[in-house]
Each structure stands twice: as structure tokens, then as C-alpha cells.
Enzyme design. Sequence first.
Site: not given
Ligand code: CAA
Length: 378
Positions: A362
Site C-alpha cells: 500500500e
Molecule cells: N487523493 C486524491 N487525488 C489524488 C491523490 C489522493 N491521495 N493522489 C493523487 N491524486 C490525483 C492528483 O491530484 C492528480 O490529479 P490531477 O491531475 O487532476 O491534479 C492525479 O491523481 C495524479 O496524481 P500524481 O501526479 O501525484 O500521480 P503520480 O503518477 O505522480 O504518482 C504516486 C503518484 C504517489 C507515485 C502513486 O502512483 C502511488 O501512490 N503509488 C503507489 C501505489 C501503491 O500504493 N500501490 C499499492 C497498492 S496495494 C495492492 O494493490 C494490493 C492490495 O492487496 C491492496
Amino acid sequence: MNFKLTTEQEMIKKMVRDFTEKEVAPYDAEIDRKGEFPWEIIKKMSETGLFGISFPEEYGGAGADAVCEAITLEELARGSGSVSITLNAHMLCAHPILQFGTEEQKKKYLPDLVAGKKLGAFALTEPVAGSDAAGIQTTATLDGDEYILNGQKTWITNFSVADIVLVAAKTDPKAGPKGISVFIVEKGTPGFIVGDKEDKMGIRGSDTGELIFDNCRIPRENLLGKEGQGFKIAMVALDSGRFGIGAMGVGIAQHAMEEAIKYAKERVAFGKPIAKFQAVQFMIADMAMEIQAARNLVYQAAFKRDNGERFTVDAAMAKLFASEIAMKTTKNAIQIFGGYGYSREYPVERLLRDAKILEIGEGTSEILRMVIGGSVLR
Ligand code: CAA
């Protein structure tokens, strides 16, 4: 500002602690040894209402706040990381339906999820897209009144036990994060294939593995939110998931500290209990201080969700700090136990193995530092 838990929060803490001490903790060593999903415990959690703590009463929940959700995950994790992470991953499915679902979707799916009669999962991660969540390759193509899903998901918690899975897929592969949508997919839908289970280092009772979608046809009405809103839905879901993982870190660390204190008071070396030595006292002092700080970070993120504020950075801080102090605390608990700590006869080595995933799942510690750093430096 008030650092005292409310009457309801105290009540839920006591209720979950009592439940965990009786129904969860005594079985965790066996769960770990066998690597089997703890169905009996999950059934009892469902009967006790633990799946619905933070969901509205109209869907069968207790209507409690996000701090109570954190308390529930912490107390369960104090007894078993495997059990707590099952609930954490389940909520990654139920919360987005509550937040982004249509009234029909909520009525159809929430009562059973909230009651724990059906389990949920969130399928985002893929073999080539973990931290780079926007890089997923699963596609969803509209064909008449159905979407056709094709792709592979990996590291999905509750993958084989979940009845309802939220699946992130590209509806517009050229649009980056804005081309991702989320679908409610029911187990048993043709083309929904349960793949292999992971053989993990820790949280061995949790059900982790791969899902394959092979021309899996989903009714159009199972789109959650709007087309292209999926990345945001995933990130919002992960904000809650992350303070939940932080709460788990607090629970595991608390358990490790309690074991270390008990052992340090009993174990005699050089003529006195090792708890009398400063080297041991200092380790335990750091554990107590860091656990309290981590718990406060978790509560702060939860408190902000309850107030309707954006809590992305708070959740990232809570998860990052709590997972790292969980690793440090479990490592030092082993150190206090000495050779016995390295033995499977005592629980602390299991706690270290369970804690490690909290720095990865996560949102890795590195991704969370990016989220926090990006916000601080903006
Ligand atoms: N809340 C609301 N909106 C959000 C947000 C949030 N927390 N985070 C991002 N956004 C929005 C941004 O505002 C942006 O929108 P706009 O273009 O309209 O402004 C859009 O989403 C894109 O955001 P970013 O440009 O910040 O995105 P990014 O590509 O630079 O990267 C990142 C973001 C932080 C690296 C993200 O990809 C991330 O968190 N990666 C990790 C993923 C992760 O945690 N994976 C584990 C999943 S768990 C699973 O799958 C298994 C299970 O069993 C649960």
C-alpha cells in the site's frame, strides 16, 4: 485539541481488545505455521460486527468514526497481523463503494460487505506496475452494455477469499492516470480466474496472490464512479488503507514491546533481571516513545478523515513512521530475547516477519517519502 479517546472509542478499543485476546491472539502462531486463511476467526469477527465499525448504520454498520477504524486494526494486529490485514484489504473495497458508488451499487454490495458475510479486495498492482500505479496494463473495453476486462493482477490481498473485487483497468490506455477506471467485479464471473498464492515471509495467514481477467465481461453499471476517475479512487482508498497499515504497525510494535518487557523482567543475567540494565531500559524506552508517536500520527490522519479534510500526507506519515518503528521495535525485541528471540518457540521473530510487509504494501516507504517530500517542498 483533546488527546483523550471518546467514550465510544474507549468502548470499541476494549471490545476489540477482549475479542482479540480471546479469539485471535491464541491462534496466531498456528495460523503462521500452517499458512492457512483464518476462516473461523473471520466468521467470529463478522458475528461481532468488526467489519462494519466505521460504516453507516443504514448499511448495517456501527456508524463509528475513522479513529475507531484505526483502533480496530491496531487491536487486531496486536493479536495477529494476518487477521488485521484481511480487514484492512477488505475495507479497500468497501470504502470506495461507500464513497463513490451509486445508490444501487451501495444497496447491492454494502450490506454483505459491512456484515462481513462477503469479503472484499482491491486489485491495483500488476507484475509490471507496483509503485507506478498509473502504469497498469489491464484494459477494460466497452462493448455494448458490458466492459471486457483483460489483464493480470498480483499481490492482491484476499485474492481467493474475496467475493467482490474492485479492479483498476485502463479504459483509455493513452490517457495516463486519467485513463484508469475502477470496476466492481464479482467472483464467479466467467473470465475471472483465481491464480497462484504467494508463499510469503510473514502475515502467512493472509490470502495473497494473483488474479487473471481473461475476456471477463462486466455489466456497464459496475463501473465505480466515472470513467477515468479510477486513479483518484485508488489513491483515496489508499489514503485510508495507509493509516490502517500504520495502525497495524502500532499494534504489532505494541505486542513486541509487551513481550520484551515480560521477558526482560523474568530473565536473569549477572545476578539480576535484565530489565534492570540500562541497555535494555533504553531500548524499551525508545519503543514506548515511538509507539506513542506512531499512534498519535495514525489518530491524526483518521481524525482528519472524520473532519472531511484531505489527509493524504498525514496518512503517508502515519504509515511510514509506524511501519518503520514496527520493524525497529520487533528487531530490538528479538535482541532483548537474545538467542530465544531467534527461535520460533517465541513470538517475536514472527512479529518481525509480519512487520516487514508494512514497509512495502500500500505504498513503499520510498513512495511515501516522495508523497511527503513533494508536499513539504511545494
Ligand atoms: N487523493 C486524491 N487525488 C489524488 C491523490 C489522493 N491521495 N493522489 C493523487 N491524486 C490525483 C492528483 O491530484 C492528480 O490529479 P490531477 O491531475 O487532476 O491534479 C492525479 O491523481 C495524479 O496524481 P500524481 O501526479 O501525484 O500521480 P503520480 O503518477 O505522480 O504518482 C504516486 C503518484 C504517489 C507515485 C502513486 O502512483 C502511488 O501512490 N503509488 C503507489 C501505489 C501503491 O500504493 N500501490 C499499492 C497498492 S496495494 C495492492 O494493490 C494490493 C492490495 O492487496 C491492496
